[in-house]
Design a protein around this motif. Structure first.
Motif, PDB file in Angstrom:
ATOM      1  N   MET A 101       0.851  -1.233  -0.110  1.00 27.55           N
ATOM      2  CA  MET A 101       0.031  -0.048  -0.011  1.00 27.55           C
ATOM      3  C   MET A 101       0.907   1.295  -0.119  1.00 27.55           C
ATOM      4  SD  MET A 101      -3.125   1.007   0.081  1.00 27.55           S
ATOM      5  CE  MET A 101      -3.204   2.658  -0.801  1.00 27.55           C
ATOM      6  N   VAL A 142      -7.827  13.470  -3.617  1.00 32.49           N
ATOM      7  CA  VAL A 142      -6.955  12.393  -3.380  1.00 32.49           C
ATOM      8  C   VAL A 142      -7.507  11.597  -2.261  1.00 32.49           C
ATOM      9  CG1 VAL A 142      -4.595  11.772  -2.893  1.00 32.49           C
ATOM     10  CG2 VAL A 142      -5.196  13.524  -4.559  1.00 32.49           C
ATOM     11  N   GLN A 143      -7.829  12.192  -1.137  1.00 32.71           N
ATOM     12  CA  GLN A 143      -8.182  11.382   0.084  1.00 32.71           C
ATOM     13  C   GLN A 143      -9.431  10.590  -0.404  1.00 32.71           C
ATOM     14  OE1 GLN A 143      -8.737  13.749   3.646  1.00 32.71           O
ATOM     15  NE2 GLN A 143      -7.521  15.411   2.614  1.00 32.71           N
ATOM     16  N   GLU A 144     -10.277  11.198  -0.931  1.00 30.07           N
ATOM     17  CA  GLU A 144     -11.656  10.047  -1.126  1.00 30.07           C
ATOM     18  C   GLU A 144     -11.603   8.922  -2.188  1.00 30.07           C
ATOM     19  OE1 GLU A 144     -15.078  12.446  -0.930  1.00 30.07           O
ATOM     20  OE2 GLU A 144     -16.259  11.056  -1.926  1.00 30.07           O
ATOM     21  N   PHE A 204      -8.591   6.978  -2.370  1.00 34.60           N
ATOM     22  CA  PHE A 204      -8.170   6.139  -1.684  1.00 34.60           C
ATOM     23  C   PHE A 204      -9.134   5.612  -0.619  1.00 34.60           C
ATOM     24  CE2 PHE A 204      -4.180   7.564  -3.310  1.00 34.60           C
ATOM     25  CZ  PHE A 204      -3.376   6.594  -3.503  1.00 34.60           C
ATOM     26  N   VAL A 205     -10.104   6.434  -0.437  1.00 34.70           N
ATOM     27  CA  VAL A 205     -11.217   5.691   0.416  1.00 34.70           C
ATOM     28  C   VAL A 205     -11.894   4.799  -0.221  1.00 34.70           C
ATOM     29  CG1 VAL A 205     -13.320   6.118   1.628  1.00 34.70           C
ATOM     30  CG2 VAL A 205     -11.352   7.520   2.276  1.00 34.70           C
ATOM     31  N   LEU A 221     -10.966   3.526  -3.193  1.00 36.34           N
ATOM     32  CA  LEU A 221     -10.269   2.304  -3.524  1.00 36.34           C
ATOM     33  C   LEU A 221     -10.357   1.237  -2.580  1.00 36.34           C
ATOM     34  CD1 LEU A 221      -8.078   1.507  -5.465  1.00 36.34           C
ATOM     35  CD2 LEU A 221      -6.279   2.353  -4.089  1.00 36.34           C
ATOM     36  N   TRP A 222     -10.415   1.567  -1.367  1.00 37.11           N
ATOM     37  CA  TRP A 222     -10.494   0.632  -0.256  1.00 37.11           C
ATOM     38  C   TRP A 222     -11.897  -0.149  -0.273  1.00 37.11           C
ATOM     39  CZ3 TRP A 222     -13.976   0.669   3.951  1.00 37.11           C
ATOM     40  CH2 TRP A 222     -13.688  -0.356   4.796  1.00 37.11           C
ATOM     41  N   ARG A 223     -12.876   0.941  -0.693  1.00 38.69           N
ATOM     42  CA  ARG A 223     -14.246   0.270  -0.537  1.00 38.69           C
ATOM     43  C   ARG A 223     -14.340  -0.696  -1.508  1.00 38.69           C
ATOM     44  NH1 ARG A 223     -16.972   5.987   0.883  1.00 38.69           N
ATOM     45  NH2 ARG A 223     -17.060   5.937   3.116  1.00 38.69           N
ATOM     46  N   THR A 224     -13.581  -0.298  -2.733  1.00 40.94           N
ATOM     47  CA  THR A 224     -14.169  -1.110  -3.788  1.00 40.94           C
ATOM     48  C   THR A 224     -12.963  -2.211  -4.372  1.00 40.94           C
ATOM     49  OG1 THR A 224     -13.117   0.494  -5.304  1.00 40.94           O
ATOM     50  CG2 THR A 224     -15.504   0.895  -4.792  1.00 40.94           C
ATOM     51  N   ALA A 225     -12.132  -2.011  -3.485  1.00 39.77           N
ATOM     52  CA  ALA A 225     -10.722  -3.077  -3.702  1.00 39.77           C
ATOM     53  C   ALA A 225     -11.367  -4.293  -4.101  1.00 39.77           C
ATOM     54  CB  ALA A 225      -9.550  -3.213  -2.705  1.00 39.77           C
ATOM     55  N   PHE A 264     -11.799  -5.231  -7.844  1.00 39.94           N
ATOM     56  CA  PHE A 264     -10.563  -4.945  -8.752  1.00 39.94           C
ATOM     57  C   PHE A 264     -10.165  -6.220  -9.170  1.00 39.94           C
ATOM     58  CE2 PHE A 264      -6.011  -5.230  -9.375  1.00 39.94           C
ATOM     59  CZ  PHE A 264      -6.001  -4.082 -10.561  1.00 39.94           C
ATOM     60  N   PRO A 319      -7.286  -7.647 -11.750  1.00 37.08           N
ATOM     61  CA  PRO A 319      -6.079  -7.263 -12.602  1.00 37.08           C
ATOM     62  C   PRO A 319      -6.049  -7.877 -14.015  1.00 37.08           C
ATOM     63  CG  PRO A 319      -5.597  -8.897 -10.962  1.00 37.08           C
ATOM     64  CD  PRO A 319      -7.138  -8.442 -10.696  1.00 37.08           C
ATOM     65  N   VAL A 338      -3.691  -1.279 -12.236  1.00 33.76           N
ATOM     66  CA  VAL A 338      -3.871  -0.581 -11.210  1.00 33.76           C
ATOM     67  C   VAL A 338      -4.040   0.815 -11.482  1.00 33.76           C
ATOM     68  CG1 VAL A 338      -2.793   0.211  -8.918  1.00 33.76           C
ATOM     69  CG2 VAL A 338      -2.717  -2.158  -9.620  1.00 33.76           C
ATOM     70  N   TYR A 376      -7.458   1.561 -13.043  1.00 33.11           N
ATOM     71  CA  TYR A 376      -8.564   1.403 -11.987  1.00 33.11           C
ATOM     72  C   TYR A 376      -8.507   2.695 -11.005  1.00 33.11           C
ATOM     73  CZ  TYR A 376     -11.315  -0.728  -8.498  1.00 33.11           C
ATOM     74  OH  TYR A 376     -12.246  -1.114  -7.248  1.00 33.11           O
ATOM     75  N   THR A 436      -4.753  11.397   4.163  1.00 36.95           N
ATOM     76  CA  THR A 436      -5.538  10.233   3.699  1.00 36.95           C
ATOM     77  C   THR A 436      -5.519   8.880   4.359  1.00 36.95           C
ATOM     78  OG1 THR A 436      -4.419  11.431   1.555  1.00 36.95           O
ATOM     79  CG2 THR A 436      -5.275   8.947   1.201  1.00 36.95           C
ATOM     80  N   ARG A 460      -7.446  -6.650   1.858  1.00 33.89           N
ATOM     81  CA  ARG A 460      -8.393  -5.983   0.821  1.00 33.89           C
ATOM     82  C   ARG A 460      -7.711  -5.573  -0.319  1.00 33.89           C
ATOM     83  NH1 ARG A 460     -13.385  -4.531   2.084  1.00 33.89           N
ATOM     84  NH2 ARG A 460     -14.389  -2.882   0.586  1.00 33.89           N
ATOM     85  N   PHE A 461      -6.436  -5.233  -0.047  1.00 34.54           N
ATOM     86  CA  PHE A 461      -5.623  -4.810  -1.441  1.00 34.54           C
ATOM     87  C   PHE A 461      -4.820  -5.804  -1.979  1.00 34.54           C
ATOM     88  CE2 PHE A 461      -6.798  -0.471  -0.110  1.00 34.54           C
ATOM     89  CZ  PHE A 461      -6.947   0.310  -1.126  1.00 34.54           C
ATOM     90  N   PHE A 521      -2.137  -5.614  -4.927  1.00 35.15           N
ATOM     91  CA  PHE A 521      -0.916  -5.716  -4.864  1.00 35.15           C
ATOM     92  C   PHE A 521      -0.247  -6.895  -5.867  1.00 35.15           C
ATOM     93  CE2 PHE A 521      -1.152  -4.021  -0.384  1.00 35.15           C
ATOM     94  CZ  PHE A 521      -0.194  -3.220  -0.424  1.00 35.15           C
TER      95      PHE A 521
END
Lengths: 161, 252
Positions: free
Chosen positions: A1, A30-32, A34-35, A37-41, A44, A46, A51, A54, B71, B103-104, B108
Motif C-alpha cells: 500500500m 486524493v483522500q476520497e 483512496f477511501v 479504493l479501499w471500499r471497492t478493492a 478490482f 487485474p 492498477v 482502476y 488520506t 483488501r488490497f 498488490f
C-alpha cells in the motif's frame, strides 16, 4: 500500500488540480479516491485493468462528485473561470501525467524556458528578460529542450509523437 | 526530407516557432525562411507533436506534505463509519495490515506484476507505511435540524494535540459569525457547560487547530456558530461527534 500511495499520490493530486482547478479540492479528491479504493478493492480485477487505470477511473468519478458539492462551487461563474482543456478518458489523463513527468525530467534550464513559454505565454525576449539571460541563450535552450522533450516522451511510450 | 540536426542547430528559432514563443520580428523572418527550407520544415514536423503534447501537460502542482497522513485518516474514518471493529490506538501498523492488507491483495498482485516490488506483494511494505500516530478520530454528525458533516483527527504533538478538521456542507454563516470548535466533558449540558474552546474557522474545508485539552476526558467535539465578543458557547451545536480510539481505550 505504501508503494501504491507513493507511486500515485503526485499524479492523482495533479489530476485533481487539473480537473478541479483548485489545490484544496484536489487534496479532497486524493483522500476520497483512496477511501473509495479501499471500499471497492474487492471489485478490482487485474485481468481487466491495470492498477493505474482502476485508480484513475475512481479519481475521475470522485472529481465529478467533488465538483458537484455545494462547498466546491467556485466563487466565479463557471464561464469566467479559465480552465485548461479537461482530459476525459483515462488514456488522456495518463498522457497528461506523462507529459508533465517528461518535462520535469529535463535539465532545469531547458524545462524553465519551455514552461515560461507554455505556461505563461512569454515570448523569447520576455523570457530572456525574466531570467536575465541573452536572447541567444534562450533560443538555444528552447531548441535543445524541445529535442530532449521529444526523447523523454518517446522513452515513456508517449504515443502521440 | 529527414530531420537534419546540424541544419536545425543553425536555425534554433524552429523551437520558438512551434511553441509560438518567437517575438514578432523573429516569427516573420522564420516564416519567410521556412517556406523555402525543407530541412526546417522537417524539423517543424518533428517538433510540432512535442509542442502539442505540452498543451495537455498536467499542472506542476505538488501535493502538500501532510496529505498522506490525512488520506490515511480519511480511510480510518471510512472504516469506522462502516462499523468495522476498531483496533487499539497505538497499534496503527497492525491495524493498517489488517484493514488494508487483505483488501488490497489483488491490487498488490497487479502491482507486483508491474514490477513494483516483491516486498509490496508479500505485504512487507504495508508495515513500512508511516501510519500516523492518531490519538483520536471523530466523525461529526449534525444535530437535529442542522446540516453538514465533519471528520477530525487528533495527533499527539508536544504539549497537546494537533487537530485536523475537515468540514463539509456547513450552513452559511451570518455577518460577523464564525464556526467554533469545542471539547465537551462528560457532564457538560445546557446551563452547566464543561467546555474547552478549540479554535475558530469559517466556511467549509480542512483546518488545523491545536489544543491542550485532555481528549480522554473531553471526548465530545462540538461545532457551533458564534459571534465575536459573545463569550462562551452561545450558538446552537451544529455538529457533534465523540472521540474514537482516545488514549483511555488503549488497553483493549
Amino acid at each position: 500500500m505504501a508503494e501504491l500511495y507513493r507511486r500515485y499520490e503526485r499524479r492523482l493530486y495533479r489530476f485533481g488540480v487539473q480537473r478541479l482547478g483548485n489545490n484544496g479540492l484536489a487534496d479532497e479528491m486524493v483522500q476520497e479516491t483512496f477511501v473509495r479504493l479501499w471500499r471497492t478493492a474487492g471489485n478490482f480485477d487485474p485481468e481487466k485493468a491495470s492498477v493505474q487505470t482502476y485508480l484513475y477511473v475512481i479519481a475521475r468519478s470522485v472529481a465529478a462528485d467533488v465538483r458537484k458539492r455545494p462547498s466546491s462551487r467556485p466563487l466565479l461563474p463557471v464561464e469566467d473561470v479559465d480552465m485548461p482543456p479537461q482530459p476525459d478518458t483515462v488514456d488522456q489523463i495518463i498522457d497528461s501525467m506523462i507529459v508533465r513527468e517528461a518535462l520535469e525530467s529535463l535539465g532545469s534550464g531547458h524545462a524553465q524556458v519551455i514552461q515560461l513559454a507554455q505556461d505563461e505565454g512569454l515570448t523569447q525576449s520576455q523570457i530572456a528578460e525574466r531570467l536575465g539571460l541573452p536572447l541567444g541563450t534562450v533560443k538555444t535552450r528552447m531548441f535543445h529542450g524541445i529535442r530532449a522533450m521529444r526523447v523523454a516522451l518517446a522513452e515513456r511510450g508517449f504515443n502521440a509523437l | 526530407m529527414p530531420y537534419d540536426v546540424n541544419h536545425a542547430l543553425e536555425h534554433p528559432d524552429v523551437a520558438g516557432w512551434v511553441l509560438g514563443a518567437l517575438d514578432p520580428v523573429d516569427a516573420q523572418a522564420f516564416e519567410a525562411h521556412l517556406g523555402s527550407c525543407e530541412a526546417c520544415q522537417a524539423t517543424v514536423a518533428e517538433f510540432e507533436p512535442v509542442a502539442r503534447s505540452l498543451r495537455i501537460a498536467a499542472p506542476a502542482a505538488a501535493p502538500p506534505a501532510d496529505l498522506q497522513a490525512r488520506t490515511v485518516a480519511a480511510v480510518q474514518y471510512a472504516i469506522m463509519a462502516a462499523g468495522r471493529p476498531e483496533q487499539a490506538q497505538g497499534k496503527a501498523s497492525r491495524w493498517w495490515h489488517l484493514h488494508w492488507g487483505n483488501r488490497f491483495m489483488p491490487l498488490f498482485t497487479a502491482a507486483a506484476a508491474a514490477a513494483v516490488t516483491a516486498a509490496a506483494f508479500v505485504g512487507v511494505q504495508i508495515f513500512a507505511f508511516a501510519a500516523p500516530a492518531v490519538a483520536a478520530s471523530y466523525v461529526l454528525t449534525p444535530s437535529p435540524g442542522q446540516v453538514g458533516s465533519a471528520t477530525a483527527t487528533a495527533r499527539d504533538v508536544a504539549g497537546g494535540y494537533e487537530i485536523q478538521l475537515t468540514a463539509k456542507d456547513l450552513p452559511k454563516l451570518g455577518r460577523g459569525e464564525f464556526f467554533e470548535c469545542w471539547y465537551a466533558g462528560p457532564d457538560s449540558r445546557p446551563g452547566h457547560p464543561d467546555l474547552i474552546a478549540g479554535g475558530t474557522f469559517s466556511g467549509n474545508g480542512t483546518f488545523t487547530m491545536w489544543t491542550a485539552a485532555d481528549l480522554g476526558s473531553f471526548r465530545v467535539m462540538e461545532i457551533t456558530a458564534e459571534r465575536a465578543g459573545a463569550g462562551g458557547q452561545q450558538g446552537q451545536v451544529i455538529l457533534r461527534g465523540t472521540a474514537q480510539n482516545a488514549h483511555d481505550d488503549d488497553d483493549d
